[in-house]
Design an enzyme around this catalytic site. Sequence first.
Site, mmCIF file in Angstrom:
data_model
loop_
_atom_site.group_PDB
_atom_site.id
_atom_site.type_symbol
_atom_site.label_atom_id
_atom_site.label_comp_id
_atom_site.label_asym_id
_atom_site.label_seq_id
_atom_site.Cartn_x
_atom_site.Cartn_y
_atom_site.Cartn_z
ATOM 1 C CE1 TYR A 1 3.699 40.960 -20.027
ATOM 2 C CE2 TYR A 1 1.713 40.006 -19.067
ATOM 3 C CZ TYR A 1 2.317 40.890 -19.940
ATOM 4 O OH TYR A 1 1.534 41.692 -20.718
ATOM 5 C CG ASP B 1 13.217 50.120 -32.136
ATOM 6 O OD1 ASP B 1 13.505 48.980 -32.580
ATOM 7 O OD2 ASP B 1 14.081 50.997 -31.940
ATOM 8 C CG ASP C 1 -3.483 45.571 -27.360
ATOM 9 O OD1 ASP C 1 -3.623 44.345 -27.180
ATOM 10 O OD2 ASP C 1 -4.002 46.437 -26.619
HETATM 11 C C1 IPM Z 1 -3.555 40.137 -22.841
HETATM 12 C C2 IPM Z 1 -3.812 41.011 -21.652
HETATM 13 C C3 IPM Z 1 -3.151 40.383 -20.431
HETATM 14 C C4 IPM Z 1 -1.663 40.334 -20.687
HETATM 15 C C5 IPM Z 1 -3.463 41.075 -19.095
HETATM 16 C C6 IPM Z 1 -4.940 41.227 -18.849
HETATM 17 C C7 IPM Z 1 -2.782 40.388 -17.944
HETATM 18 O O1 IPM Z 1 -3.386 42.312 -21.883
HETATM 19 O O2 IPM Z 1 -3.907 38.952 -22.788
HETATM 20 O O3 IPM Z 1 -3.000 40.627 -23.829
HETATM 21 O O4 IPM Z 1 -0.960 41.338 -20.501
HETATM 22 O O5 IPM Z 1 -1.178 39.267 -21.060
HETATM 23 MN MN MN Z 2 -2.746 42.656 -23.939
#
Ligand code: IPM
Ligand code: MN
Length: 360
Positions: A141, A219, A247
């Site tokens: 990032y 994975d 997620d």
């Molecule tokens: C999260 C989001 C963020 C990330 C984005 C919006 C920059 O997906 O907080 O998980 O990737 O960290």
């Molecule tokens: Mn995210």
Amino acid sequence: MKAQIAFLPGDGVGPEVLAEARRVLETIGRRFNHTFEIVEGDIGGIAIDKHDSPLPAPTIELCKKADAVLLGAVGNKKYDSLPAAKKPERGLLELRTLLGNFANLRPVFVFDPLADSSTVRPEVVRGVDIMFVRELLGGIYFGTPRFREGNRAVDTEVYTVEEVQRVSRVAFELARTRRKHVTSVDKANVLESSILWRQTVVEVAKEFPDVQLDHLYVDNCAMQLILRPKQFDVIVTNNLFGDILSDEGGVLAGSLGMLPSGSIGGRAGFYEPVHGSAPDIAGTGKANPIGAIISVGMMLEYSFKLPELAARVQRAVAHVIDKGYRTADIVSPGKTLMTTSQMGEIICEAIAADDAKYAT
Ligand code: IPM
Ligand code: MN
């Protein structure tokens, strides 16, 4: 106690879910005699519209002096064509850096009555209670070099020993308060940065002989999370893997809308639901405020050291779910559909009415 909270609703459903988070904070403040001074600021797309910057100077000032920061969501398709450095998401990434919170805690807790809201079988998800510890300030990032050169683009995954040490210590400390098991997730069969990650976690583990440590390739972890999620207690991983795997955790919990997060380790804790801005449902009352509301619970626990009040928020959410109240993302036949604000209201009522009868 008295605390100032920077309140950043942001984009899409952010303002709607934060309105409910605010209601919860105010309910708690009134009932338990705490003064939460809530000061609003702009971030993300709305800040680009108003100030031509996703993280404008007044918001930076506000967050610097706040005791904690609460954020809704950032992001809007309208800005898709902007370069990465100007997108609404940039505001969030800059704010994370500014506050210095390197450990992002993302609990995935399956409320029992929601076990059959997941697309994964109820017997697999019932009882899941995982704490993701995502490294938040490093990795791909933020790594450099990072550039676009005609038909070629470069991002860099980079970690130092110190960065891995500090986030893994948070994971081991948390494991001590839970089931004493850390799973470190990497791609050490391929990536140099992951080899360093794994070696460092192994070293840190020696400080925590009472905690069991396992390693998984990312994975395999993605698969195990769906196959046998109850094997996990604390999962510690890098920024990108943590983003993706958390997620996936949303699927286990029935909806991403259920998931809270708290980022710690810096000057002021930073709390936000894991779901994004979901512009397609903004303004429809369909957004689930529970992720934002439990994020307030995390703020009470980690920033203000009020674990009993955090537990009260958690119990209130459990109570309304037990009673069959659902937002659109988790509704099923026979349950009562609530709008975003109805859900916030009923959770506040449960917080106020909480007594021994809900005690867990
Ligand atoms: C999260 C989001 C963020 C990330 C984005 C919006 C920059 O997906 O907080 O998980 O990737 O960290
Ligand atoms: Mn995210």
